[in-house]
Scaffold this motif. Structure first.
Motif, PDB file in Angstrom:
ATOM      1  N   ASN A 218       0.807  -1.214   0.000  1.00 25.50           N
ATOM      2  CA  ASN A 218       0.000   0.000   0.000  1.00 25.50           C
ATOM      3  C   ASN A 218       0.841   1.266   0.000  1.00 25.50           C
ATOM      4  O   ASN A 218       0.393   2.337   0.395  1.00 25.50           O
ATOM      5  N   ILE A 219       2.082   1.170  -0.467  1.00 27.67           N
ATOM      6  CA  ILE A 219       2.993   2.311  -0.544  1.00 27.67           C
ATOM      7  C   ILE A 219       3.197   2.670  -2.003  1.00 27.67           C
ATOM      8  O   ILE A 219       3.425   1.797  -2.842  1.00 27.67           O
ATOM      9  N   SER A 220       3.122   3.973  -2.313  1.00 28.86           N
ATOM     10  CA  SER A 220       3.158   4.412  -3.711  1.00 28.86           C
ATOM     11  C   SER A 220       4.531   4.909  -4.164  1.00 28.86           C
ATOM     12  O   SER A 220       4.804   4.937  -5.361  1.00 28.86           O
ATOM     13  N   ALA A 221       5.393   5.320  -3.233  1.00 28.87           N
ATOM     14  CA  ALA A 221       6.694   5.863  -3.607  1.00 28.87           C
ATOM     15  C   ALA A 221       7.581   5.890  -2.371  1.00 28.87           C
ATOM     16  O   ALA A 221       7.093   5.832  -1.232  1.00 28.87           O
ATOM     17  N   VAL A 222       8.896   5.996  -2.593  1.00 23.25           N
ATOM     18  CA  VAL A 222       9.822   6.058  -1.459  1.00 23.25           C
ATOM     19  C   VAL A 222      10.932   7.059  -1.761  1.00 23.25           C
ATOM     20  O   VAL A 222      11.476   7.105  -2.872  1.00 23.25           O
ATOM     21  N   VAL A 223      11.240   7.900  -0.760  1.00 27.83           N
ATOM     22  CA  VAL A 223      12.290   8.918  -0.840  1.00 27.83           C
ATOM     23  C   VAL A 223      13.381   8.554   0.152  1.00 27.83           C
ATOM     24  O   VAL A 223      13.099   8.319   1.331  1.00 27.83           O
ATOM     25  N   SER A 224      14.616   8.525  -0.317  1.00 25.65           N
ATOM     26  CA  SER A 224      15.749   8.191   0.546  1.00 25.65           C
ATOM     27  C   SER A 224      16.704   9.377   0.608  1.00 25.65           C
ATOM     28  O   SER A 224      17.257   9.797  -0.408  1.00 25.65           O
ATOM     29  N   LEU A 225      16.890   9.923   1.804  1.00 27.91           N
ATOM     30  CA  LEU A 225      17.796  11.044   2.023  1.00 27.91           C
ATOM     31  C   LEU A 225      19.141  10.480   2.470  1.00 27.91           C
ATOM     32  O   LEU A 225      19.364  10.211   3.640  1.00 27.91           O
ATOM     33  N   ASP A 226      20.018  10.265   1.487  1.00 24.83           N
ATOM     34  CA  ASP A 226      21.313   9.612   1.709  1.00 24.83           C
ATOM     35  C   ASP A 226      21.151   8.366   2.579  1.00 24.83           C
ATOM     36  O   ASP A 226      21.868   8.164   3.554  1.00 24.83           O
ATOM     37  N   GLY A 227      20.185   7.535   2.191  1.00 27.29           N
ATOM     38  CA  GLY A 227      19.842   6.364   2.968  1.00 27.29           C
ATOM     39  C   GLY A 227      20.946   5.331   3.050  1.00 27.29           C
ATOM     40  O   GLY A 227      21.731   5.136   2.121  1.00 27.29           O
ATOM     41  N   ALA A 228      20.981   4.633   4.186  1.00 26.76           N
ATOM     42  CA  ALA A 228      22.035   3.659   4.448  1.00 26.76           C
ATOM     43  C   ALA A 228      21.877   2.382   3.642  1.00 26.76           C
ATOM     44  O   ALA A 228      22.745   1.513   3.686  1.00 26.76           O
ATOM     45  N   GLU A 229      20.779   2.243   2.876  1.00 26.67           N
ATOM     46  CA  GLU A 229      20.700   1.100   1.973  1.00 26.67           C
ATOM     47  C   GLU A 229      21.819   1.145   0.939  1.00 26.67           C
ATOM     48  O   GLU A 229      22.183   0.119   0.357  1.00 26.67           O
ATOM     49  N   ARG A 230      22.375   2.328   0.703  1.00 33.20           N
ATOM     50  CA  ARG A 230      23.532   2.433  -0.188  1.00 33.20           C
ATOM     51  C   ARG A 230      24.817   2.014   0.516  1.00 33.20           C
ATOM     52  O   ARG A 230      25.721   1.451  -0.108  1.00 33.20           O
ATOM     53  N   TYR A 231      24.902   2.267   1.802  1.00 35.01           N
ATOM     54  CA  TYR A 231      26.132   1.994   2.540  1.00 35.01           C
ATOM     55  C   TYR A 231      26.155   0.605   3.180  1.00 35.01           C
ATOM     56  O   TYR A 231      27.218   0.053   3.440  1.00 35.01           O
ATOM     57  N   ASN A 232      25.007   0.083   3.502  1.00 37.42           N
ATOM     58  CA  ASN A 232      24.964  -1.132   4.328  1.00 37.42           C
ATOM     59  C   ASN A 232      24.002  -2.158   3.736  1.00 37.42           C
ATOM     60  O   ASN A 232      23.161  -2.731   4.436  1.00 37.42           O
ATOM     61  N   TYR A 233      24.140  -2.412   2.448  1.00 34.95           N
ATOM     62  CA  TYR A 233      23.256  -3.322   1.739  1.00 34.95           C
ATOM     63  C   TYR A 233      23.251  -4.734   2.338  1.00 34.95           C
ATOM     64  O   TYR A 233      22.198  -5.372   2.375  1.00 34.95           O
ATOM     65  N   PRO A 234      24.379  -5.264   2.829  1.00 27.76           N
ATOM     66  CA  PRO A 234      24.338  -6.620   3.417  1.00 27.76           C
ATOM     67  C   PRO A 234      23.342  -6.752   4.563  1.00 27.76           C
ATOM     68  O   PRO A 234      22.778  -7.831   4.758  1.00 27.76           O
ATOM     69  N   VAL A 235      23.117  -5.690   5.334  1.00 27.46           N
ATOM     70  CA  VAL A 235      22.118  -5.755   6.403  1.00 27.46           C
ATOM     71  C   VAL A 235      20.721  -5.882   5.806  1.00 27.46           C
ATOM     72  O   VAL A 235      19.887  -6.649   6.301  1.00 27.46           O
ATOM     73  N   LEU A 236      20.454  -5.153   4.718  1.00 30.27           N
ATOM     74  CA  LEU A 236      19.156  -5.260   4.048  1.00 30.27           C
ATOM     75  C   LEU A 236      18.910  -6.690   3.580  1.00 30.27           C
ATOM     76  O   LEU A 236      17.800  -7.228   3.721  1.00 30.27           O
ATOM     77  N   GLU A 237      19.941  -7.328   3.046  1.00 30.89           N
ATOM     78  CA  GLU A 237      19.805  -8.700   2.547  1.00 30.89           C
ATOM     79  C   GLU A 237      19.471  -9.689   3.667  1.00 30.89           C
ATOM     80  O   GLU A 237      18.936 -10.764   3.400  1.00 30.89           O
ATOM     81  N   LYS A 238      19.775  -9.332   4.905  1.00 33.45           N
ATOM     82  CA  LYS A 238      19.502 -10.229   6.026  1.00 33.45           C
ATOM     83  C   LYS A 238      18.039 -10.195   6.465  1.00 33.45           C
ATOM     84  O   LYS A 238      17.617 -11.028   7.270  1.00 33.45           O
TER      85      LYS A 238
END
Length: 516
Positions: A242-262
């Motif tokens: 139910n989410i239409s868009a996402v804004v990332s302000l220098d989000g850590a998904e760029r820096y810490n992608y391995p945590v996202l994969e977990k």
């Protein structure tokens, strides 16, 4: 970055706490220069308890568990009815720290000595008396406004980006935010997968909270997050449709992608909404070396490279380091002589960051043509030098369009005009297949609900448009009319069914019953 020590250095770095050489900035809200939109802005702050989780107040030094408190800050288009409405100051926002940091009885004069993110300098003290563009607790303006649910940076406050929130509210959005806090106490563990999931659940709590407001358009919901909040939002998107868009302000998904994969919910196929990522300036080699950071921070972005189903926009602001993606950082953070630009450039770039955020949200939540053009253009076409802002983008790979996708479109138009919708959709997606059995069952299901009978008839009309020789569909349409006591139309369609299948015993029996 694989070791725990490297991860912790990264966390410290991207939250702006590690500065080897500092000086004090001189900024102000007035000099940031955000031009408010046409709406006046209201602000509320309150706390709701999440009864599904337990929590301990760390500063009370005991083992007592309470329901998890969720402090909530919300900015909204408001109706300022009289002169008694209180215009807020920066101090009013800063006082919220006392609750969120669990020192609610702390005297105000201790604020800038007690909280490490409020350096006690004359420049910072001067900010406290500045008026802000929001009023306390006025009436919500009548309307139906899109909403942005905000995830704060690592252990940060719900008000860390109040200037941006006010700006968006003045342009017709509601913004709701809560602080970033740990699973069991105020403190996070170190940007772990557990921390990420905890913040994601807090965001989902806010997604539930917005249902308590009558003036929010629940069909137009975006997520926005800064730093660690961006990482938490990435997994939230993969869990919620139910989410239409996402804004990332220098989000850590760029820096810490391995945590996202977990994350147990990690699934790139479910990340299929427009996504914009605003990144900091390139980090100087001197800083990377001194702070033992990997050079990959400047160029690697695995999520951007991996996503296939989203329209993705990736910007780099060449005058902003990480801390200044929040107005709190612009106003209060110490400056790093090794890499930070001048205060004038920082404030100007923060202003542009807010403008770009507004344009993206206008494009994705309001479908405004000018905003869509703005986001699709290169920055130079919008009047910004490549030395100030640079951009990359990629379009989603067109996925297979299924009957479920068609049903989503039909739902949005309340199942009206389905035949024209089908014709326009099949022209774009020629492989779309709407099976007779599916339409038959779904049409009947809607028809047997008195409040949705007209929607059910429309589905069966579409089915008969596609399968005009189906005796079973005419029989089903007749049953729908019969159930809703429209006997003349029931008789008409039972007869049509018998013309196609004279052995349809149900139609024979129904016609006999209706004749009697």
């Amino acid at each position: 970055m694989n070791t725990n020590s490297e991860t912790m250095r990264l966390i410290i770095f991207i939250t702006g706490l590690l500065l080897s050489t500092i000086f004090y900035g001189q900024t102000s809200l007035k000099e940031i220069g955000l031009k408010a939109g046409k709406y006046q802005v209201g602000f509320k702050h309150y706390t709701v308890n999440d009864s599904t989780r337990t929590y301990r107040i760390h500063n009370e030094f005991n083992n007592q568990l309470i329901m998890r408190p969720i402090p909530i800050s919300i900015w909204y288009p408001a109706k300022i009815e009289n002169s008694n409405s209180e215009q807020l100051t920066v101090l009013d926002y800063v006082e919220i720290f006392k609750e969120e940091e669990e020192w609610k009885d702390l005297p105000d004069y201790f604020l800038m000595d007690w909280f490490k993110h409020l350096p006690n300098t004359p420049q910072n003290k001067a900010h406290l008396s500045e008026k802000v563009n929001a009023f306390l607790n006025p009436t919500f303006l009548e309307g139906n406004f899109p909403v942005i649910v905000y995830a704060s940076s690592y252990q940060a406050s719900s008000i860390e980006n109040f200037a941006l929130f006010q700006y968006l509210a003045s342009n017709g959005f509601v913004v709701i935010s809560s602080p970033s806090r740990g699973t069991d106490t105020r403190w996070l563990e170190g940007a772990t997968a557990k921390d990420m999931e905890t913040q994601s659940r807090d965001v989902e709590f806010l997604l539930k909270e917005i249902h308590s407001y009558n003036n929010i358009d629940l069909e137009k919901v975006a997520l926005m997050g800064f730093s660690f909040g961006g990482l938490s939002n990435a997994t939230t998107v993969m869990k919620n449709k139910n989410i239409s868009a996402v804004v990332s302000l220098d989000g850590a998904e760029r820096y810490n992608y391995p945590v996202l994969e977990k994350s147990p919910y990690f699934n790139l196929d479910k990340f299929s909404i427009p996504y914009i990522h605003f990144a900091q300036k390139e980090i100087p080699k001197e800083v990377l070396t001194a702070d033992k950071m990997s050079e990959e921070l400047n160029y690697k972005f695995q999520l951007y490279d991996s996503l296939k189903n989203s329209n993705i926009y990736r910007y780099r602001f060449h005058d902003l380091t990480h801390s200044y993606f929040s107005c709190f950082g612009v106003l209060f953070a110490n400056r790093d002589k090794r890499q930070d630009k001048s205060d004038e450039k920082i404030m100007a770039s923060y202003n542009l960051l807010c403008q770009h955020t507004l344009q993206f949200l206008n494009a994705t939540l309001k479908n405004e043509k000018k905003a869509i053009d703005f986001i699709e253009n290169r920055p130079v076409a919008n009047g910004f030098s490549d030395s100030l802002i640079s951009k990359q983008m990629k379009k989603a790979i067109q996925k297979e369009f299924t009957y479920k996708d068609f049903n989503d479109l039909a739902y949005k138009q309340d199942y009206k005009d389905l035949i024209p919708l089908y014709k326009s959709t099949i022209a774009e997606y020629p492989n779309l297949e709407l099976q007779e059995g599916m339409l038959n069952i779904f049409g009947l299901r809607l028809s047997f609900n008195p409040e949705k009978k007209d929607q059910g008839y429309n589905v069966l009309f579409l089915a008969l448009h596609l399968y005009p020789k189906s005796a079973n569909l005419y029989d089903s349409l007749a049953e729908a009319y019969f159930y809703n006591k429209d006997y003349s139309n029931a008789i008409l369609n039972y007869k049509k069914s018998l013309e196609l299948n004279p052995e349809n015993q149900n139609a024979i029996d129904r016609l006999k019953q209706l004749k009697e």
